[in-house]
Design a protein around this motif. Sequence first.
Motif, mmCIF file in Angstrom:
data_model
loop_
_atom_site.group_PDB
_atom_site.id
_atom_site.type_symbol
_atom_site.label_atom_id
_atom_site.label_comp_id
_atom_site.label_asym_id
_atom_site.label_seq_id
_atom_site.Cartn_x
_atom_site.Cartn_y
_atom_site.Cartn_z
ATOM 1 N N THR A 259 0.821 -1.213 0.000
ATOM 2 C CA THR A 259 0.000 0.000 0.000
ATOM 3 C C THR A 259 0.855 1.263 0.000
ATOM 4 O O THR A 259 2.071 1.220 0.230
ATOM 5 C CB THR A 259 -0.917 0.018 1.231
ATOM 6 O OG1 THR A 259 -0.107 0.036 2.412
ATOM 7 C CG2 THR A 259 -1.818 -1.215 1.242
ATOM 8 N N GLU A 291 -8.445 0.503 -2.511
ATOM 9 C CA GLU A 291 -8.054 0.973 -1.186
ATOM 10 C C GLU A 291 -8.459 -0.037 -0.124
ATOM 11 O O GLU A 291 -9.611 -0.475 -0.076
ATOM 12 C CB GLU A 291 -8.717 2.322 -0.889
ATOM 13 C CG GLU A 291 -8.190 3.461 -1.735
ATOM 14 C CD GLU A 291 -8.882 4.768 -1.427
ATOM 15 O OE1 GLU A 291 -8.275 5.830 -1.694
ATOM 16 O OE2 GLU A 291 -10.020 4.751 -0.913
ATOM 17 N N ASP A 300 -6.215 3.179 2.583
ATOM 18 C CA ASP A 300 -4.799 3.065 2.215
ATOM 19 C C ASP A 300 -4.748 2.456 0.818
ATOM 20 O O ASP A 300 -5.143 1.306 0.613
ATOM 21 C CB ASP A 300 -4.059 2.185 3.226
ATOM 22 C CG ASP A 300 -2.552 2.356 3.153
ATOM 23 O OD1 ASP A 300 -2.070 3.104 2.292
ATOM 24 O OD2 ASP A 300 -1.859 1.719 3.971
ATOM 25 N N VAL A 302 -3.833 0.704 -2.588
ATOM 26 C CA VAL A 302 -2.995 -0.408 -3.036
ATOM 27 C C VAL A 302 -2.095 0.105 -4.163
ATOM 28 O O VAL A 302 -2.576 0.694 -5.135
ATOM 29 C CB VAL A 302 -3.852 -1.581 -3.535
ATOM 30 C CG1 VAL A 302 -2.988 -2.672 -4.149
ATOM 31 C CG2 VAL A 302 -4.702 -2.135 -2.399
#
Length: 365
Positions: A259, A291, A300, A302
């Motif tokens: 991530t 995400e 977060d 990817v």
Amino acid sequence: MRKPTPSTFLKAAVLTLLPATAAVAEPMQEWRCSVDSLIPAQAALRAEWSRKCGLTTNLNPAGPGSWFSSSKAFDTNFDWAKEYKEFNTNRAWTGNLHQYNVNYYHAFSMYDNTPMYTVAAEPGGVTAGYFKWSHSTSRVRTLYPSFENSPVAGSGTQLFPHPTLANCNLYTDTTGTNVWTSNFYVIAYCESSCYTPEQRILFSGGEQNILDAMKQGREDIVTLSPDATLDNLQLTEGKVYSYTTETRDSEHVIYSVRTASGGELKVTNEHPVVTSEGVLVQAQTLQAGDELLRQDGTPDAVVSVEKSSHFGKVYNLKPMARDQVSNILVAQGYLVGSARFQNDDVDYMNRVLLFRGVPEDALPR
């Protein structure tokens, strides 16, 4: 950003066959599966072997013409599928939950979705002339039956096929030496686990890798609170119900998801992870730009998904709580599903995390 499509996830360990005693039998089923662990190629051979043995040794009347119409699948003309039922339920190669239907259990072991359909009668071999079911989507991990001389898991002696599947006998040892001549039962359908041993899971005192936690018998798992929502991701301390692993090292397909924050999650291809939309998806569906959802509720992105192989054992666990929200864990800082998830749980979780409090008639169908 591409919105991932929710996909089917079958829990990685055991399919319970005895609903009336599931709460008692489940840990013993998991133990039986761990002792009888198979790699995917071996699992497929076991599933084929159990179908062959059921068809050729336990039908009344015997033979390919003993089929009946089943409403659980279709044939190519959209008539009901052709099915076979085992006769002696005390010496059967299929399970009791679906009336010892041979093609149903074989197809359920091999394929991922319904409806199944009948294919033409087999052209050769010992099952020549018998009808078989199929589907376009194969399971990534084939399910396979495990046996015992008692219908209640853990109350009897575990039994094993011959290591080469050379016959339809069962044995009290894995080497095919001591043949069992009395009753036997399928007590579980088994599947492998999900986490590589170094993956860190959140417990009450902080993160710990799952292998060490299993060795220590840790019970203080941290999960989502039962009333958590996408806007209010409360965590709570629960109890571990069971850990699962295998006794044999084998090859596993692993997805390493990296991530934007520098995080990394390494799980098997079917492991369920929660996206920033509150959707539960399989790891193998993730792409750069999707995400993940961190434990604090922040997304977060990817940045890469790499497919690799891991030779060894993989691990998983189930919380004591059985409600679906409490079966969301924290692995490497991200929200992921526990080993309890089955097909219908994915759809349920999509609703609970996104739509809590919305009137039922407003929910998507």
